[in-house]
Every structure is written in structure tokens, then in C-alpha cells.
Scaffold this motif. Structure first.
Motif, PDB file in Angstrom:
ATOM      1  N   PRO A  11       8.495  -4.720  -0.953  1.00 57.10           N
ATOM      2  CA  PRO A  11       8.571  -5.215   0.417  1.00 57.10           C
ATOM      3  C   PRO A  11       7.340  -4.922   1.263  1.00 57.10           C
ATOM      4  N   ASN A  12       6.930  -5.947   1.976  1.00 55.82           N
ATOM      5  CA  ASN A  12       5.865  -5.894   2.990  1.00 55.82           C
ATOM      6  C   ASN A  12       4.453  -5.862   2.421  1.00 55.82           C
ATOM      7  N   LEU A  13       4.317  -5.723   1.112  1.00 53.95           N
ATOM      8  CA  LEU A  13       2.960  -5.668   0.546  1.00 53.95           C
ATOM      9  C   LEU A  13       2.272  -7.028   0.572  1.00 53.95           C
ATOM     10  N   ASN A  14       3.027  -8.086   0.864  1.00 56.76           N
ATOM     11  CA  ASN A  14       2.401  -9.394   1.135  1.00 56.76           C
ATOM     12  C   ASN A  14       1.555  -9.351   2.408  1.00 56.76           C
ATOM     13  N   LEU A  15       1.757  -8.317   3.237  1.00 58.02           N
ATOM     14  CA  LEU A  15       0.991  -8.201   4.488  1.00 58.02           C
ATOM     15  C   LEU A  15      -0.348  -7.492   4.302  1.00 58.02           C
ATOM     16  N   LEU A  16      -0.624  -7.029   3.086  1.00 60.90           N
ATOM     17  CA  LEU A  16      -1.889  -6.310   2.837  1.00 60.90           C
ATOM     18  C   LEU A  16      -3.076  -7.106   3.357  1.00 60.90           C
ATOM     19  N   THR A  18      -3.816  -7.786   6.326  1.00 62.45           N
ATOM     20  CA  THR A  18      -3.602  -8.490   7.604  1.00 62.45           C
ATOM     21  C   THR A  18      -3.306  -7.524   8.747  1.00 62.45           C
ATOM     22  N   ARG A  19      -2.778  -6.328   8.407  1.00 59.26           N
ATOM     23  CA  ARG A  19      -2.434  -5.335   9.439  1.00 59.26           C
ATOM     24  C   ARG A  19      -2.653  -3.937   8.874  1.00 59.26           C
ATOM     25  N   GLU A  20      -2.689  -2.954   9.758  1.00 64.83           N
ATOM     26  CA  GLU A  20      -2.821  -1.540   9.375  1.00 64.83           C
ATOM     27  C   GLU A  20      -3.962  -1.276   8.384  1.00 64.83           C
ATOM     28  N   VAL A  23      -4.616   2.337   7.251  1.00 64.41           N
ATOM     29  CA  VAL A  23      -3.723   2.968   6.265  1.00 64.41           C
ATOM     30  C   VAL A  23      -3.887   2.310   4.895  1.00 64.41           C
ATOM     31  N   TYR A  24      -3.943   0.969   4.876  1.00 66.17           N
ATOM     32  CA  TYR A  24      -3.873   0.250   3.591  1.00 66.17           C
ATOM     33  C   TYR A  24      -5.152  -0.480   3.201  1.00 66.17           C
ATOM     34  N   GLY A  25      -6.199  -0.405   4.051  1.00 61.87           N
ATOM     35  CA  GLY A  25      -7.463  -1.061   3.726  1.00 61.87           C
ATOM     36  C   GLY A  25      -7.442  -2.537   4.101  1.00 61.87           C
ATOM     37  N   ILE A  74       4.079  -0.694 -10.784  1.00 57.33           N
ATOM     38  CA  ILE A  74       4.891  -1.032  -9.604  1.00 57.33           C
ATOM     39  C   ILE A  74       4.486  -0.222  -8.382  1.00 57.33           C
ATOM     40  N   ASN A  75       4.271  -0.935  -7.297  1.00 55.94           N
ATOM     41  CA  ASN A  75       4.236  -0.305  -5.970  1.00 55.94           C
ATOM     42  C   ASN A  75       5.512  -0.773  -5.278  1.00 55.94           C
ATOM     43  N   PRO A  76       6.533   0.086  -5.241  1.00 60.80           N
ATOM     44  CA  PRO A  76       7.833  -0.339  -4.714  1.00 60.80           C
ATOM     45  C   PRO A  76       7.878  -0.389  -3.190  1.00 60.80           C
ATOM     46  N   GLY A  77       6.763  -0.073  -2.518  1.00 61.48           N
ATOM     47  CA  GLY A  77       6.763  -0.052  -1.056  1.00 61.48           C
ATOM     48  C   GLY A  77       7.813   0.931  -0.553  1.00 61.48           C
ATOM     49  N   GLY A  78       8.477   0.596   0.525  1.00 61.66           N
ATOM     50  CA  GLY A  78       9.460   1.495   1.121  1.00 61.66           C
ATOM     51  C   GLY A  78      10.661   1.776   0.223  1.00 61.66           C
ATOM     52  N   LEU A  79      10.907   0.931  -0.774  1.00 59.48           N
ATOM     53  CA  LEU A  79      12.045   1.157  -1.689  1.00 59.48           C
ATOM     54  C   LEU A  79      11.851   2.423  -2.518  1.00 59.48           C
ATOM     55  N   THR A  80      10.593   2.870  -2.625  1.00 55.65           N
ATOM     56  CA  THR A  80      10.288   4.134  -3.305  1.00 55.65           C
ATOM     57  C   THR A  80      11.199   5.252  -2.814  1.00 55.65           C
ATOM     58  N   HIS A  81      11.410   5.233  -1.499  1.00 58.32           N
ATOM     59  CA  HIS A  81      12.049   6.376  -0.845  1.00 58.32           C
ATOM     60  C   HIS A  81      13.551   6.191  -0.654  1.00 58.32           C
ATOM     61  N   THR A  82      14.064   5.035  -1.112  1.00 59.59           N
ATOM     62  CA  THR A  82      15.475   4.726  -0.817  1.00 59.59           C
ATOM     63  C   THR A  82      16.290   4.242  -2.013  1.00 59.59           C
ATOM     64  N   VAL A 100       2.531   3.250  -8.222  1.00 55.78           N
ATOM     65  CA  VAL A 100       1.288   3.245  -7.439  1.00 55.78           C
ATOM     66  C   VAL A 100       1.600   3.275  -5.950  1.00 55.78           C
ATOM     67  N   HIS A 101       0.853   4.077  -5.211  1.00 55.66           N
ATOM     68  CA  HIS A 101       0.883   4.022  -3.748  1.00 55.66           C
ATOM     69  C   HIS A 101      -0.546   3.981  -3.239  1.00 55.66           C
ATOM     70  N   ILE A 102      -0.807   3.017  -2.391  1.00 56.19           N
ATOM     71  CA  ILE A 102      -2.155   2.857  -1.839  1.00 56.19           C
ATOM     72  C   ILE A 102      -2.507   4.049  -0.958  1.00 56.19           C
ATOM     73  N   SER A 103      -1.580   4.415  -0.103  1.00 55.43           N
ATOM     74  CA  SER A 103      -1.823   5.525   0.828  1.00 55.43           C
ATOM     75  C   SER A 103      -1.369   6.840   0.202  1.00 55.43           C
ATOM     76  N   ASP A 104      -1.844   7.947   0.790  1.00 57.73           N
ATOM     77  CA  ASP A 104      -1.401   9.267   0.337  1.00 57.73           C
ATOM     78  C   ASP A 104      -0.091   9.586   1.046  1.00 57.73           C
ATOM     79  N   PHE A 111       9.590  11.564   5.395  1.00 55.58           N
ATOM     80  CA  PHE A 111      10.498  10.683   4.640  1.00 55.58           C
ATOM     81  C   PHE A 111       9.786   9.940   3.515  1.00 55.58           C
ATOM     82  N   ARG A 112       8.433   9.954   3.542  1.00 58.26           N
ATOM     83  CA  ARG A 112       7.687   9.306   2.445  1.00 58.26           C
ATOM     84  C   ARG A 112       7.385  10.271   1.299  1.00 58.26           C
ATOM     85  N   HIS A 113       7.754  11.541   1.455  1.00 58.94           N
ATOM     86  CA  HIS A 113       7.396  12.521   0.430  1.00 58.94           C
ATOM     87  C   HIS A 113       8.312  12.451  -0.779  1.00 58.94           C
TER      88      HIS A 113
HETATM   89  O1  CA2 Z   1       1.109   3.555   0.167  1.00 59.05           O
HETATM   90  C1  CA2 Z   1       1.814   2.687  -0.365  1.00 59.05           C
HETATM   91  O2  CA2 Z   1       1.373   1.894  -1.197  1.00 59.05           O
HETATM   92  C2  CA2 Z   1       3.273   2.533   0.063  1.00 59.05           C
HETATM   93  O3  CA2 Z   1       4.042   2.281  -1.116  1.00 59.05           O
HETATM   94  C3  CA2 Z   1       3.328   1.336   1.004  1.00 59.05           C
HETATM   95  C4  CA2 Z   1       4.699   1.119   1.653  1.00 59.05           C
HETATM   96  C5  CA2 Z   1       5.224   2.417   2.259  1.00 59.05           C
HETATM   97  O4  CA2 Z   1       6.556   2.216   2.734  1.00 59.05           O
HETATM   98  C6  CA2 Z   1       5.218   3.559   1.272  1.00 59.05           C
HETATM   99  O5  CA2 Z   1       5.673   4.720   1.919  1.00 59.05           O
HETATM  100  C7  CA2 Z   1       3.820   3.786   0.728  1.00 59.05           C
HETATM  101  C8  CA2 Z   1       4.622   0.062   2.755  1.00 59.05           C
HETATM  102  C9  CA2 Z   1       3.996  -1.212   2.373  1.00 59.05           C
HETATM  103  C10 CA2 Z   1       3.731  -2.012   3.622  1.00 59.05           C
HETATM  104  O6  CA2 Z   1       2.476  -2.622   3.491  1.00 59.05           O
HETATM  105  C11 CA2 Z   1       1.868  -3.116   4.599  1.00 59.05           C
HETATM  106  C12 CA2 Z   1       0.596  -3.560   4.420  1.00 59.05           C
HETATM  107  C13 CA2 Z   1      -0.107  -4.039   5.497  1.00 59.05           C
HETATM  108  C14 CA2 Z   1       0.486  -4.101   6.752  1.00 59.05           C
HETATM  109  C15 CA2 Z   1       1.781  -3.658   6.911  1.00 59.05           C
HETATM  110  C16 CA2 Z   1       2.484  -3.165   5.825  1.00 59.05           C
END
Ligand code: CA2
Length: 149
Positions: A11-16, A18-20, A23-25, A74-82, A100-104, A111-113
């Protein structure tokens, strides 16, 4: 060794890209999929890339992978934690996978730990930016090669 890997982005990694960007480059999902496919092909692997915002779609893709893939990145996004269900799908098919997680995530909110996957992943790459996807492909390929020999 030749074979096929499945790259799943949750979830939400389609937004890479475009925002933040802090955090995500700035790389987009298409950039990430290309860099992972290039890393895979240089090691003799094909890579099928899927992104979904829906847990059930990701689970269906994991189930389908057991028929034609050797491993999953797999980068499960927020599903990692739930998601116990995502963990059950990955352990259920029995394919080795790289988380894989892009951010630390350990330098972010508490809640991301916690990860529902960390104790069952063959490979983990956390906080190396989008280059972490190529690293995960290389480490998973090495794991598969080692397991075969
Ligand atoms: O660091 C990561 O790769 C995460 O898996 C990314 C998830 C986050 O919930 C995990 O805690 C760590 C969130 C992905 C959302 O990606 C976005 C990318 C650009 C703009 C907004 C969200």
C-alpha cells in the motif's frame, strides 16, 4: 542459476517519488521496478513486479508465485506492522523472501519497529533507500544459489 523472482510493493508505494522525498527519496515506483529487474537480470533471473494497495491482492500474488517463482522480494508498506495474514501467506507458500524497507523504520515512530515478517524473512534490507531493492535481489539470489548447491 536462472529463475524468476516476484517483486511485491504494498500500500501507498505507488506514491513513491511524488511525496515525502525526505523520507522515501525521489525515485518513482517505475524506477524501483526497473532497478530491481536490472539487478535480477544481471544474475540470470526474470522479475515480475506487482504493486497493490489491497492486502488480498498481495496475498493472491504470493499464492500464485508458488507455481512459477523461486523467491519473493517484498516491501509490504504499512502492512509490515499489522498483517498476520500476509505473514501466513508468505510462510504458507514456503518461498524464501526478502523484506525491504526504503526508510530506516527503527529511526521512526515506535509503531514501525515491529514487523510481522522479520523472523521468517530469508533476507532483510532496511533503510538503504531504493538501492535496497537491488541489494535484496542480490542477497536473495545468493541465498537461492547457496540453497541449491
Ligand atoms: O520504508 C519503507 O519502505 C516502508 O515500508 C514504507 C511504508 C511504511 O508504512 C513503512 O513503515 C516503511 C509506507 C509506504 C508509503 O510510501 C509513500 C511513498 C511516497 C509518499 C507517500 C507514501
Amino acid at each position: 542459476m536462472s529463475g524468476r523472482l516476484l517483486l511485491l510493493n504494498g500500500p501507498n508505494l505507488n506514491l513513491l517519488g511524488t511525496r515525502e522525498p525526505g523520507v522515501y527519496g525521489t525515485a518513482t515506483l517505475a524506477d524501483v521496478e526497473r532497478l530491481a529487474a536490472d539487478a535480477a537480470s544481471s544474475l540470470g533471473f526474470e522479475l515480475r513486479a506487482v504493486q497493490s494497495n489491497h492486502e488480498g491482492v498481495l496475498i493472491d500474488e504470493i499464492h500464485a508465485a508458488r507455481h512459477d517463482c523461486d523467491g519473493i522480494v517484498i516491501n509490504p508498506g504499512g502492512l509490515t506492522h499489522t498483517s498476520v495474514a500476509l505473514r501466513d501467506a508468505l510462510t504458507g507458500v514456503g518461498l524464501p523472501f526478502a523484506e525491504v524497507h526504503i526508510s530506516d523504520v527503527y529511526a521512526r515512530e515506535a509503531f514501525r519497529h515491529h514487523s510481522y515478517l522479520d523472523d521468517v524473512a530469508a533476507v532483510r534490507v532496511v533503510g538503504h533507500g531504493v538501492d535496497g531493492y537491488a541489494e535484496a535481489v542480490r542477497e536473495l539470489a545468493a541465498f537461492l544459489r547457496h540453497r541449491e548447491s
